[in-house]
Write an enzyme that holds these catalytic residues in place. Structure first.
Site, mmCIF file in Angstrom:
data_model
loop_
_atom_site.group_PDB
_atom_site.id
_atom_site.type_symbol
_atom_site.label_atom_id
_atom_site.label_comp_id
_atom_site.label_asym_id
_atom_site.label_seq_id
_atom_site.Cartn_x
_atom_site.Cartn_y
_atom_site.Cartn_z
ATOM 1 C CB ALA A 151 6.702 4.121 -7.461
ATOM 2 C CG ASP A 190 8.414 -8.138 3.547
ATOM 3 O OD1 ASP A 190 7.682 -7.890 4.645
ATOM 4 O OD2 ASP A 190 8.964 -6.965 3.269
ATOM 5 C CD GLU A 210 5.272 -0.551 6.868
ATOM 6 O OE1 GLU A 210 4.769 -0.719 7.477
ATOM 7 O OE2 GLU A 210 4.390 -1.438 5.910
#
Length: 205
Positions: A113, A156, A160
């Site tokens: 990415a 999660d 980030e």
């Protein structure tokens, strides 16, 4: 996936995606890749830009140290992460093409990415426009609906762990805390800063 100390590197290979040859049966090793610049660093290792030599396909190579995984007792989490993420196919979920390992390290071959973490992009921009934020939220929602349809819970989600692809599209990454389950889970996990209030409330009772 075995996390052991074999001398012969092992792998799981989606060769149609990376090597371009679905019939190819040989095992991946580090020699199959040209290693480039570091992309990031985590608790158990590092991530590097890499190129698969046969296809020239650009990937992110996540290098994890077995000793650190074993010391932190998270080998089972890594096995589960690989098993779950390697079977997910969605435009807003980062692909895990495969893995291999040697005596000291485990290597995860991931989709690259190029625009990095959403967290860093937000830090740079200070804030997103309403249209951009809505696009990210809609993409995330579609990816989570897909995961839940497969009975996968990420556990999660945070800026980030959301990456941005070459066209600016959102991609969920890091399935280290994910589980495949048909039942509601009550495990205390994830990142403390992002715990939902209802979970914090349950922990205090």
């Amino acid at each position: 996936m075995a996390i052991a100390t074999e001398t012969q590197p092992q792998q799981h290979k989606d060769s149609s995606e990376v090597s371009g040859s679905a019939a190819e049966q040989r095992r991946w090793t580090l020699n199959d890749f040209d290693i480039g610049k570091p992309l990031g660093r985590g608790k158990f290792g590092h991530v590097y830009l890499a190129r698969e030599k046969t296809s020239n396909h650009i990937v992110a190579l996540k290098v994890l140290f077995k000793s650190q995984l074993q010391q932190s007792q998270v080998v089972h989490q890594l096995r589960r992460e690989v098993e779950i993420q390697s079977h997910l196919r969605h435009p807003h979920i980062l692909r895990l093409y495969g893995y291999f390992y040697d005596q000291k390290r485990v290597y995860l071959i991931l989709e690259y990415a190029p625009k990095g973490e959403l967290y860093k992009e937000l830090q740079k921009c200070k804030y997103f426009s309403e249209r951009r934020a809505a696009t990210y939220v809609a993409s995330l929602a579609r990816a989570l609906i897909y995961c839940h349809g497969k009975h996968v819970i990420h556990r999660d989600i945070k800026p980030e762990n959301l990456l941005i692809g070459s066209q600016g599209e959102l991609k969920i990454a890091d399935f280290g805390w994910s589980v495949h389950t048909f039942n509601r889970r009550r495990t205390m996990c994830g990142t403390l800063d992002y715990l939902p209030p209802e979970m914090v409330g349950e922990c205090r009772t």
